[in-house]
Design an enzyme around this catalytic site. Structure first.
Site, PDB file in Angstrom:
ATOM      1  N   GLY A   1       0.801  -1.228   0.000  1.00  0.00           N
ATOM      2  CA  GLY A   1       0.000   0.000   0.000  1.00  0.00           C
ATOM      3  C   GLY A   1       0.829   1.272   0.000  1.00  0.00           C
ATOM      4  O   GLY A   1       0.278   2.359   0.114  1.00  0.00           O
TER       5      GLY A   1
ATOM      6  N   SER B   1       4.936   0.193  -6.775  1.00  0.00           N
ATOM      7  CA  SER B   1       4.878   0.062  -8.241  1.00  0.00           C
ATOM      8  C   SER B   1       4.710   1.440  -8.888  1.00  0.00           C
ATOM      9  O   SER B   1       5.304   1.715  -9.931  1.00  0.00           O
ATOM     10  CB  SER B   1       3.739  -0.877  -8.664  1.00  0.00           C
ATOM     11  OG  SER B   1       2.486  -0.283  -8.403  1.00  0.00           O
TER      12      SER B   1
ATOM     13  N   ASP C   1      -2.237   6.937  -7.408  1.00  0.00           N
ATOM     14  CA  ASP C   1      -0.897   6.576  -6.927  1.00  0.00           C
ATOM     15  C   ASP C   1       0.193   7.268  -7.736  1.00  0.00           C
ATOM     16  O   ASP C   1       1.061   7.957  -7.186  1.00  0.00           O
ATOM     17  CB  ASP C   1      -0.686   5.052  -7.008  1.00  0.00           C
ATOM     18  CG  ASP C   1      -1.440   4.291  -5.937  1.00  0.00           C
ATOM     19  OD1 ASP C   1      -2.312   4.890  -5.298  1.00  0.00           O
ATOM     20  OD2 ASP C   1      -1.154   3.093  -5.734  1.00  0.00           O
TER      21      ASP C   1
HETATM   22  O1  PMV Z   1      -2.691  -0.504  -2.682  1.00  0.00           O
HETATM   23  P1  PMV Z   1      -2.373   0.590  -3.599  1.00  0.00           P
HETATM   24  O2  PMV Z   1      -1.329   1.487  -3.080  1.00  0.00           O
HETATM   25  O3  PMV Z   1      -2.077   0.118  -4.993  1.00  0.00           O
HETATM   26  O4  PMV Z   1      -3.671   1.543  -3.709  1.00  0.00           O
HETATM   27  C1  PMV Z   1      -4.796   1.150  -4.402  1.00  0.00           C
HETATM   28  C2  PMV Z   1      -5.851   2.222  -4.284  1.00  0.00           C
HETATM   29  C3  PMV Z   1      -7.204   1.787  -4.807  1.00  0.00           C
HETATM   30  O5  PMV Z   1      -8.080   2.889  -4.600  1.00  0.00           O
HETATM   31  C4  PMV Z   1      -7.730   0.596  -4.039  1.00  0.00           C
HETATM   32  C5  PMV Z   1      -7.178   1.433  -6.289  1.00  0.00           C
HETATM   33  C6  PMV Z   1      -6.945   2.619  -7.202  1.00  0.00           C
HETATM   34  O6  PMV Z   1      -6.592   2.345  -8.365  1.00  0.00           O
HETATM   35  O7  PMV Z   1      -7.148   3.776  -6.812  1.00  0.00           O
END
Ligand code: PMV
Length: 302
Positions: A84, A88, A130
């Site tokens: 999280g 990536s 992200d």
């Molecule tokens: O787990 P991470 O850091 O890849 O965050 C994903 C965030 C989500 O809202 C669950 C998916 C997205 O594409 O925004």
């Protein structure tokens, strides 16, 4: 040789809901991914952690930039993987930044757009929050496909890595997508309202309100089924001492903690078996709102 670095990120508010077009807020953290690259006789990637996806990331970047020569790509990251913290996205952003500098087209918009293409390979249909946060840094109010940079005061938080998530971001996003829309819809809308309130609280540095909003957002994420027993246990143990929320796709990974009493928070974390450090079952302090992508040795414009 161009050397670019990108921060990792945490999603402060609004993950999952952001996929459905409501806003989300994320911020850059101090841990970074560093990528250097140059034209070479042979195609080669050097990294402590190379997967098929790392190779694909380089392929996408080359295709996007019409680079036909072989490249030597070196990757180093202090961002723990798949928990999280945007490892990536940080790789996608740093790789795009270094490559764009190589072809003398470095600017933030180009970096973000190529990084998003790479993120799609990693995550299917990511919202883009992200890579945008890693690219621009600071704090970002994101509503697909637009965003605003939020000028928030830097915030001291504690991060705790609860456990390795059993499911990938792609799987967790699908799990939410598979919920009955009549159940999911109101939860998504409520998260959207929390994000709007959180934006104001963050800009004011109003920690009391932030704490309450963290708790509300987390309980809605629980309803979406993306929390896990270990996170729920931590929330109970820290009740009244700190506010805890997952930050990212969930199912484990890292939680962000806004302490009311920092020493007591650390004491409770240690009593639950968390050690000071980086990695699984560890906790550490972070300042959020750090700088986005940057060239570590100047931007190549000649
Ligand atoms: O787990 P991470 O850091 O890849 O965050 C994903 C965030 C989500 O809202 C669950 C998916 C997205 O594409 O925004």
């Amino acid at each position: 040789m161009p050397v670019a670095s990108s921060p990792g990120k945490i999603i402060l508010f609004g993950e999952h809901a952001v996929v459905y077009g409501t806003p989300g807020i994320a911020a850059a953290i101090g841990r970074r991914c560093i990528v250097s690259l140059e034209i070479s006789d042979q195609e080669m990637i050097e990294s402590p952690h190379i997967t098929e996806q790392t190779r694909k990331a380089v392929e996408i970047m080359k295709k996007e930039l019409n680079i036909n020569s072989n490249l030597y790509v070196k990757i180093n990251s202090s961002i723990p993987l798949s928990c999280g913290l945007g490892s990536s996205a940080a790789l996608s952003v740093a790789l795009s930044g270094a490559a764009l500098s190589l072809v003398k087209r470095f600017d933030l918009e180009n970096v973000n757009s190529i990084a998003y293409k790479i993120e799609q390979m990693f995550h299917g249909k990511p919202s883009g929050i992200d890579n945008t946060t890693c690219c621009y840094g600071g704090a970002i109010y994101y509503r697909k496909p637009d965003f605003d940079r939020l000028d928030i005061p830097k915030l001291n938080v504690v991060l705790a890595y609860v456990k390795k998530p059993e499911k990938s971001t792609k799987e967790l996003v699908k799990q939410v997508a598979d919920l009955d829309p009549s159940y999911r819809g109101p939860i998504i809308r409520e998260i959207g309202n929390i994000v709007e309130m959180a934006k104001i609280a963050l800009l004011k540095g109003d920690k009391t309100t932030l704490g309450k909003l963290i708790e509300k957002n987390q309980s809605l994420l629980q309803k979406l089924g993306v929390s896990c027993p270990e996170i729920d246990e931590l929330i109970e143990a820290l009740r009244g001492v700190a506010s805890v929320k997952l930050c990212g796709a969930g199912g484990g990974g890292v939680v962000w903690i806004l302490p009311r009493k920092t020493e007591k928070t650390v004491e409770i974390l240690e009593s639950l078996g968390y050690r000071k450090g980086i990695g699984e079952r560890c906790y550490w302090k972070e300042v959020i709102g750090e700088e986005g992508v940057r060239m570590e040795n100047g931007i190549n414009t000649q």
